[in-house]
Design a protein around this motif. Sequence first.
Motif, PDB file in Angstrom:
ATOM      1  N   VAL A   5      -4.457  -7.774  12.482  1.00  0.00           N
ATOM      2  CA  VAL A   5      -4.559  -8.410  11.166  1.00  0.00           C
ATOM      3  C   VAL A   5      -3.197  -8.318  10.492  1.00  0.00           C
ATOM      4  N   GLU A   6      -2.580  -9.470  10.314  1.00  0.00           N
ATOM      5  CA  GLU A   6      -1.271  -9.547   9.669  1.00  0.00           C
ATOM      6  C   GLU A   6      -1.436  -9.873   8.187  1.00  0.00           C
ATOM      7  N   SER A   7      -0.529  -9.357   7.371  1.00  0.00           N
ATOM      8  CA  SER A   7      -0.528  -9.649   5.946  1.00  0.00           C
ATOM      9  C   SER A   7       0.873  -9.434   5.392  1.00  0.00           C
ATOM     10  N   GLY A   8       1.056  -9.826   4.150  1.00  0.00           N
ATOM     11  CA  GLY A   8       2.321  -9.594   3.484  1.00  0.00           C
ATOM     12  C   GLY A   8       3.195 -10.812   3.312  1.00  0.00           C
ATOM     13  N   GLY A   9       2.801 -11.928   3.904  1.00  0.00           N
ATOM     14  CA  GLY A   9       3.593 -13.141   3.770  1.00  0.00           C
ATOM     15  C   GLY A   9       3.517 -13.720   2.369  1.00  0.00           C
ATOM     16  N   GLY A  10       4.330 -14.726   2.135  1.00  0.00           N
ATOM     17  CA  GLY A  10       4.343 -15.366   0.834  1.00  0.00           C
ATOM     18  C   GLY A  10       5.527 -16.284   0.681  1.00  0.00           C
ATOM     19  N   LEU A  11       5.730 -16.734  -0.545  1.00  0.00           N
ATOM     20  CA  LEU A  11       6.844 -17.620  -0.881  1.00  0.00           C
ATOM     21  C   LEU A  11       7.946 -16.791  -1.523  1.00  0.00           C
ATOM     22  N   VAL A  12       9.152 -16.936  -1.021  1.00  0.00           N
ATOM     23  CA  VAL A  12      10.280 -16.178  -1.551  1.00  0.00           C
ATOM     24  C   VAL A  12      11.515 -17.071  -1.542  1.00  0.00           C
ATOM     25  N   GLN A  13      12.417 -16.817  -2.462  1.00  0.00           N
ATOM     26  CA  GLN A  13      13.667 -17.578  -2.488  1.00  0.00           C
ATOM     27  C   GLN A  13      14.635 -17.046  -1.441  1.00  0.00           C
ATOM     28  N   ALA A  14      15.520 -17.904  -1.014  1.00  0.00           N
ATOM     29  CA  ALA A  14      16.554 -17.479  -0.066  1.00  0.00           C
ATOM     30  C   ALA A  14      17.304 -16.272  -0.633  1.00  0.00           C
ATOM     31  N   GLY A  15      17.555 -15.305   0.238  1.00  0.00           N
ATOM     32  CA  GLY A  15      18.201 -14.072  -0.180  1.00  0.00           C
ATOM     33  C   GLY A  15      17.229 -12.972  -0.553  1.00  0.00           C
ATOM     34  N   SER A  17      13.430 -10.729  -0.169  1.00  0.00           N
ATOM     35  CA  SER A  17      12.869  -9.829   0.839  1.00  0.00           C
ATOM     36  C   SER A  17      11.351  -9.903   0.851  1.00  0.00           C
ATOM     37  N   LEU A  18      10.805  -9.623   2.014  1.00  0.00           N
ATOM     38  CA  LEU A  18       9.360  -9.466   2.171  1.00  0.00           C
ATOM     39  C   LEU A  18       9.109  -8.359   3.188  1.00  0.00           C
ATOM     40  N   ARG A  19       7.957  -7.717   3.069  1.00  0.00           N
ATOM     41  CA  ARG A  19       7.548  -6.722   4.058  1.00  0.00           C
ATOM     42  C   ARG A  19       6.211  -7.165   4.638  1.00  0.00           C
ATOM     43  N   LEU A  20       6.181  -7.348   5.927  1.00  0.00           N
ATOM     44  CA  LEU A  20       4.956  -7.749   6.617  1.00  0.00           C
ATOM     45  C   LEU A  20       4.245  -6.528   7.178  1.00  0.00           C
ATOM     46  N   SER A  32       1.490   1.987  23.368  1.00  0.00           N
ATOM     47  CA  SER A  32       1.777   0.577  23.609  1.00  0.00           C
ATOM     48  C   SER A  32       3.018   0.113  22.863  1.00  0.00           C
ATOM     49  N   ALA A  33       3.626  -0.911  23.401  1.00  0.00           N
ATOM     50  CA  ALA A  33       4.721  -1.582  22.714  1.00  0.00           C
ATOM     51  C   ALA A  33       4.143  -2.594  21.726  1.00  0.00           C
ATOM     52  N   MET A  34       4.925  -2.925  20.714  1.00  0.00           N
ATOM     53  CA  MET A  34       4.495  -3.877  19.697  1.00  0.00           C
ATOM     54  C   MET A  34       5.588  -4.892  19.465  1.00  0.00           C
ATOM     55  N   GLY A  35       5.181  -6.060  19.022  1.00  0.00           N
ATOM     56  CA  GLY A  35       6.162  -7.085  18.724  1.00  0.00           C
ATOM     57  C   GLY A  35       5.752  -7.926  17.534  1.00  0.00           C
ATOM     58  N   TRP A  36       6.745  -8.454  16.845  1.00  0.00           N
ATOM     59  CA  TRP A  36       6.528  -9.470  15.811  1.00  0.00           C
ATOM     60  C   TRP A  36       7.071 -10.793  16.347  1.00  0.00           C
ATOM     61  N   ASN A  73       2.149   5.376  13.998  1.00  0.00           N
ATOM     62  CA  ASN A  73       1.079   5.556  14.977  1.00  0.00           C
ATOM     63  C   ASN A  73      -0.167   6.168  14.359  1.00  0.00           C
ATOM     64  N   ALA A  74       0.021   7.047  13.389  1.00  0.00           N
ATOM     65  CA  ALA A  74      -1.135   7.687  12.763  1.00  0.00           C
ATOM     66  C   ALA A  74      -2.003   6.660  12.038  1.00  0.00           C
ATOM     67  N   LYS A  75      -1.361   5.680  11.430  1.00  0.00           N
ATOM     68  CA  LYS A  75      -2.090   4.654  10.682  1.00  0.00           C
ATOM     69  C   LYS A  75      -2.388   3.423  11.522  1.00  0.00           C
ATOM     70  N   ARG A  76      -1.832   3.374  12.730  1.00  0.00           N
ATOM     71  CA  ARG A  76      -1.969   2.207  13.602  1.00  0.00           C
ATOM     72  C   ARG A  76      -1.512   0.947  12.885  1.00  0.00           C
ATOM     73  N   MET A  77      -0.314   1.054  12.344  1.00  0.00           N
ATOM     74  CA  MET A  77       0.292  -0.041  11.605  1.00  0.00           C
ATOM     75  C   MET A  77       1.678  -0.343  12.174  1.00  0.00           C
ATOM     76  N   VAL A  78       2.046  -1.608  12.093  1.00  0.00           N
ATOM     77  CA  VAL A  78       3.396  -2.039  12.433  1.00  0.00           C
ATOM     78  C   VAL A  78       3.916  -2.850  11.251  1.00  0.00           C
ATOM     79  N   TYR A  79       5.184  -2.673  10.944  1.00  0.00           N
ATOM     80  CA  TYR A  79       5.769  -3.306   9.772  1.00  0.00           C
ATOM     81  C   TYR A  79       6.982  -4.144  10.192  1.00  0.00           C
ATOM     82  N   LEU A  80       7.270  -5.149   9.381  1.00  0.00           N
ATOM     83  CA  LEU A  80       8.506  -5.909   9.550  1.00  0.00           C
ATOM     84  C   LEU A  80       9.120  -6.083   8.170  1.00  0.00           C
ATOM     85  N   GLN A  81      10.183  -5.351   7.926  1.00  0.00           N
ATOM     86  CA  GLN A  81      10.932  -5.499   6.677  1.00  0.00           C
ATOM     87  C   GLN A  81      11.940  -6.610   6.870  1.00  0.00           C
TER      88      GLN A  81
END
Length: 122
Positions: A5-15, A17-20, A32-36, A73-81
């Motif tokens: 389950v992915e979340s965190g997207g949205g509309l942002v101006q150039a320059g 930041s968002l965190r997924l 396991s390995a993870m990827g975005w 790993n404890a939360k079983r979460m992956v992030y993309l800053q």
Amino acid sequence: QVQLVESGGGLVQAGGSLRLFCAVVSSRFDISAMGWYRQAPGHQRELVADISSGGFTNYRDSVKGRFTISRDNAKRMVYLQMNSLKPEDTAVYYCNIGRTLATIRTGDLEVWGQGTLVTVSS
């Protein structure tokens, strides 16, 4: 059974930041390995960043220095800053899980989440 389950997207101006966020249901998350990945309109899905079970990271050239992948790993979460976003970063972003980095890098995975839309305006 794997669920993503992915979340965190949205509309942002150039320059800007968002965190997924990616919540993973998998009994093998910590080994396991993870990827975005992302898929822009009219384009194939591409791997943006990956992270091994041990925390080693890799990025596609176009996002190096701007994006950071991490995992809890404890939360079983992956992030993309994502910093210094550009209009060409506009896409639906997906996360996924694989036995190895090689699996992640082929993108040949059965289960995909719904993704989260990132729109960067100029």
